[in-house]
Design a protein around this motif. Structure first.
Motif, short mmCIF file in Angstrom:
data_model
loop_
_atom_site.label_atom_id
_atom_site.label_comp_id
_atom_site.label_asym_id
_atom_site.label_seq_id
_atom_site.Cartn_x
_atom_site.Cartn_y
_atom_site.Cartn_z
N MET A 163 -3.77 -13.20 -3.68
CA MET A 163 -2.74 -12.21 -3.93
C MET A 163 -2.88 -11.66 -5.35
N VAL A 164 -3.20 -12.52 -6.29
CA VAL A 164 -3.35 -12.11 -7.69
C VAL A 164 -4.72 -11.48 -7.91
N LEU A 165 -5.77 -12.17 -7.48
CA LEU A 165 -7.13 -11.68 -7.69
C LEU A 165 -7.39 -10.38 -6.94
N GLY A 166 -6.78 -10.23 -5.76
CA GLY A 166 -7.00 -9.05 -4.94
C GLY A 166 -6.57 -7.76 -5.61
N ARG A 167 -5.81 -7.84 -6.67
CA ARG A 167 -5.43 -6.64 -7.41
C ARG A 167 -6.55 -6.18 -8.33
N PHE A 168 -7.54 -7.07 -8.57
CA PHE A 168 -8.60 -6.78 -9.53
C PHE A 168 -10.01 -6.81 -8.95
N ILE A 169 -10.22 -7.66 -7.96
CA ILE A 169 -11.53 -7.79 -7.34
C ILE A 169 -11.34 -7.90 -5.82
N PRO A 170 -12.39 -7.61 -5.04
CA PRO A 170 -12.26 -7.80 -3.59
C PRO A 170 -11.94 -9.26 -3.27
N ALA A 171 -10.98 -9.47 -2.39
CA ALA A 171 -10.56 -10.84 -2.03
C ALA A 171 -10.18 -10.88 -0.56
N ALA A 172 -10.35 -12.04 0.04
CA ALA A 172 -9.94 -12.29 1.42
C ALA A 172 -9.55 -13.76 1.53
N MET A 173 -8.93 -14.12 2.63
CA MET A 173 -8.52 -15.50 2.83
C MET A 173 -8.99 -15.99 4.19
N LEU A 174 -9.29 -17.27 4.24
CA LEU A 174 -9.66 -17.94 5.48
C LEU A 174 -8.64 -19.05 5.70
N PHE A 175 -7.97 -19.00 6.84
CA PHE A 175 -6.98 -20.02 7.17
C PHE A 175 -7.54 -20.95 8.24
N VAL A 176 -7.16 -22.19 8.17
CA VAL A 176 -7.42 -23.14 9.25
C VAL A 176 -6.05 -23.57 9.78
#
Length: 136
Positions: free
Chosen positions: A78-91
């Protein structure tokens, strides 16, 4: 009582809150409606669709059909995604319990999540443009 709204569109979040307030006022049965206090308002952070696609492809490689879902949790993405491409993987959490003291995840799901993540990293190493947001 705490009610949390999750959506990727800030206008939809505003609309949900308006509907809740209206519903509470209309169903108070002639009594003074309870006080509603907005405790926090965090703007949604759009995540990188290219990275999410790589994670989804990696999940499929391992025989899983991924489910896309917004997260309201304050993850690093949520924080990094404002500055660099980010995604999440949930299990999956056992019995769906997440962000709770009783949260637990089956070891097989943790292993699978690690395998999916490793596969995604391999894909990104082979095609770094997928992580830059400039994929063709």
């Amino acid at each position: 009582m705490v009610i949390e709204f999750r959506h990727t569109d800030p206008l939809a979040l505003d609309e949900m809150e308006r509907h809740l307030r209206t519903w509470v006022e209309q169903t108070s049965g002639g009594l003074s409606p309870p006080e509603i206090e907005s405790m926090a308002r965090v703007a949604p952070t759009p995540l990188a669709k290219d990275l999410a696609a790589v994670l989804a492809a990696s999940a499929r490689t391992h025989g899983e059909e991924p489910v896309s879902m917004p997260s309201g949790a304050g993850h690093d993405a949520m924080v990094l995604g404002r500055f660099i491409p980010a995604a999440m993987l949930f299990v999956p959490s056992i019995r769906g319990r997440s962000h709770d003291i009783t949260e637990n995840t089956a070891e097989a799901d943790i292993v699978l999540g690690c395998e999916v993540l490793a596969d995604a990293v391999d894909k990104l190493r082979a095609k770094p443009e997928l992580a830059s947001g400039r994929a063709a």
